[in-house]
Design a protein around this motif. Structure first.
Motif, short mmCIF file in Angstrom:
data_model
loop_
_atom_site.label_atom_id
_atom_site.label_comp_id
_atom_site.label_asym_id
_atom_site.label_seq_id
_atom_site.Cartn_x
_atom_site.Cartn_y
_atom_site.Cartn_z
N GLU A 124 0.97 -1.19 0.08
CA GLU A 124 -0.02 0.07 -0.21
C GLU A 124 0.84 1.12 0.08
O GLU A 124 0.60 2.23 -0.81
N LEU A 125 1.98 1.29 0.74
CA LEU A 125 2.65 2.31 0.92
C LEU A 125 3.39 2.61 -0.53
O LEU A 125 3.65 3.95 -0.74
N LEU A 126 3.99 1.54 -0.94
CA LEU A 126 4.94 1.46 -2.16
C LEU A 126 3.84 1.98 -3.47
O LEU A 126 4.32 3.04 -4.19
N SER A 127 2.57 1.51 -3.66
CA SER A 127 1.89 1.84 -4.83
C SER A 127 1.24 3.06 -4.61
O SER A 127 0.90 3.72 -5.59
N GLY A 128 0.92 3.73 -3.33
CA GLY A 128 0.38 4.64 -2.98
C GLY A 128 1.09 5.87 -3.14
O GLY A 128 0.39 7.19 -2.88
N SER A 129 2.41 5.68 -3.28
CA SER A 129 3.23 7.04 -2.96
C SER A 129 2.97 7.74 -4.25
O SER A 129 3.46 7.41 -5.36
N LEU A 130 2.61 9.19 -3.95
CA LEU A 130 2.57 10.06 -5.09
C LEU A 130 4.14 10.41 -5.63
O LEU A 130 4.26 10.89 -6.85
N GLU A 131 5.03 10.37 -4.87
CA GLU A 131 6.32 10.75 -5.12
C GLU A 131 6.89 9.58 -5.54
O GLU A 131 8.22 9.83 -6.23
N GLY A 132 6.63 8.46 -5.65
CA GLY A 132 7.32 7.45 -6.24
C GLY A 132 8.52 6.60 -5.56
O GLY A 132 9.33 6.58 -6.17
N ILE A 133 8.09 6.28 -4.47
CA ILE A 133 9.44 5.79 -3.89
C ILE A 133 9.75 4.42 -3.93
O ILE A 133 8.98 3.54 -4.47
N ALA A 134 11.01 4.08 -4.25
CA ALA A 134 11.62 2.91 -4.70
C ALA A 134 11.51 1.77 -3.65
O ALA A 134 11.25 2.25 -2.41
N SER A 135 11.21 0.49 -3.95
CA SER A 135 10.91 -0.44 -2.85
C SER A 135 12.04 -0.70 -2.00
O SER A 135 11.91 -0.83 -0.64
N ASN A 136 13.37 -0.53 -2.23
CA ASN A 136 14.31 -0.61 -1.42
C ASN A 136 14.35 0.64 -0.43
O ASN A 136 14.82 0.45 0.82
N VAL A 137 14.13 1.63 -0.90
CA VAL A 137 14.15 2.90 -0.03
C VAL A 137 13.02 2.69 1.00
O VAL A 137 13.20 3.04 2.15
N LEU A 138 11.82 2.40 0.41
CA LEU A 138 10.73 2.19 1.35
C LEU A 138 11.19 1.27 2.46
O LEU A 138 10.89 1.28 3.54
N ALA A 139 11.69 0.00 2.24
CA ALA A 139 11.96 -0.95 3.17
C ALA A 139 12.86 -0.49 4.04
O ALA A 139 12.75 -0.69 5.15
N ALA A 140 13.76 0.31 3.69
CA ALA A 140 14.90 0.81 4.47
C ALA A 140 14.46 2.05 5.68
O ALA A 140 14.55 1.74 6.76
#
Length: 168
Positions: free
Chosen positions: A40-56
């Motif tokens: 949800e956080l990954l797909s809903g990010s308006l800013e396009g956060i990368a999955s590795n950045v989100l995980a970190a």
């Protein structure tokens, strides 16, 4: 994430946890978007956060005590919840949004919640924090005399998106 702070200055300590732009965006999306799962956080990010950045960032926010990760059993998704410290970032995010709205060009549909929080003042922020405590910590909700803070914010956002920007 650093294990030792650079100094004991309260501003430094806050910036070390919240100073990364992605950390504030993750908290924003959890608070205002009720996004509690990685996808949800990954797909809903308006800013396009990368999955590795989100995980970190999720790991960092858990380590800093702003989130807890509720381990899911095999085949289930882990859910993140705000801690009391995470909930108490709301006034900081509102202050940051107030500054951004005053000093930067913003998108009207993305500004409506911020404007409502500013107009509602500390009472509206406190009401929303109570709702977050109920949703994330299981605390009882105080009785409501009308629509909840989150319902008012959502309705204002939906009205702005449907109506479109209004000059003036």
């Amino acid at each position: 994430m650093r294990t030792e702070p650079r100094s004991g200055c309260p501003i430094n300590l806050g910036v070390e946890v919240l100073g990364d732009p992605w950390s504030a965006v993750v908290l924003r999306d959890m608070i205002f978007g009720d996004r509690r799962y990685f996808r949800e956080l990954l797909s809903g990010s308006l800013e396009g956060i990368a999955s590795n950045v989100l995980a970190a960032r999720l790991r960092d926010l858990v380590a800093a005590g702003l989130l807890v990760r509720e381990d899911a059993g095999r085949g289930h998704r882990a859910r993140y919840s705000l801690t009391e410290a995470g909930i108490q970032t709301l006034p900081v995010l509102v202050a940051l949004g107030t500054w951004g709205r005053a000093h930067r060009e913003t998108a009207p549909e993305l500004t409506v919640r911020q404007r409502l929080l500013e107009e509602g003042g500390p009472g509206l922020v406190a009401e929303l924090m109570d709702e977050l405590r109920a949703a994330h910590l299981g605390a009882p909700l105080p009785p409501a005399t009308g629509p909840r803070a989150s319902e008012r914010l959502c309705a204002a956002y939906e009205a702005e998106v449907v109506r479109g920007p209004v000059d003036g």
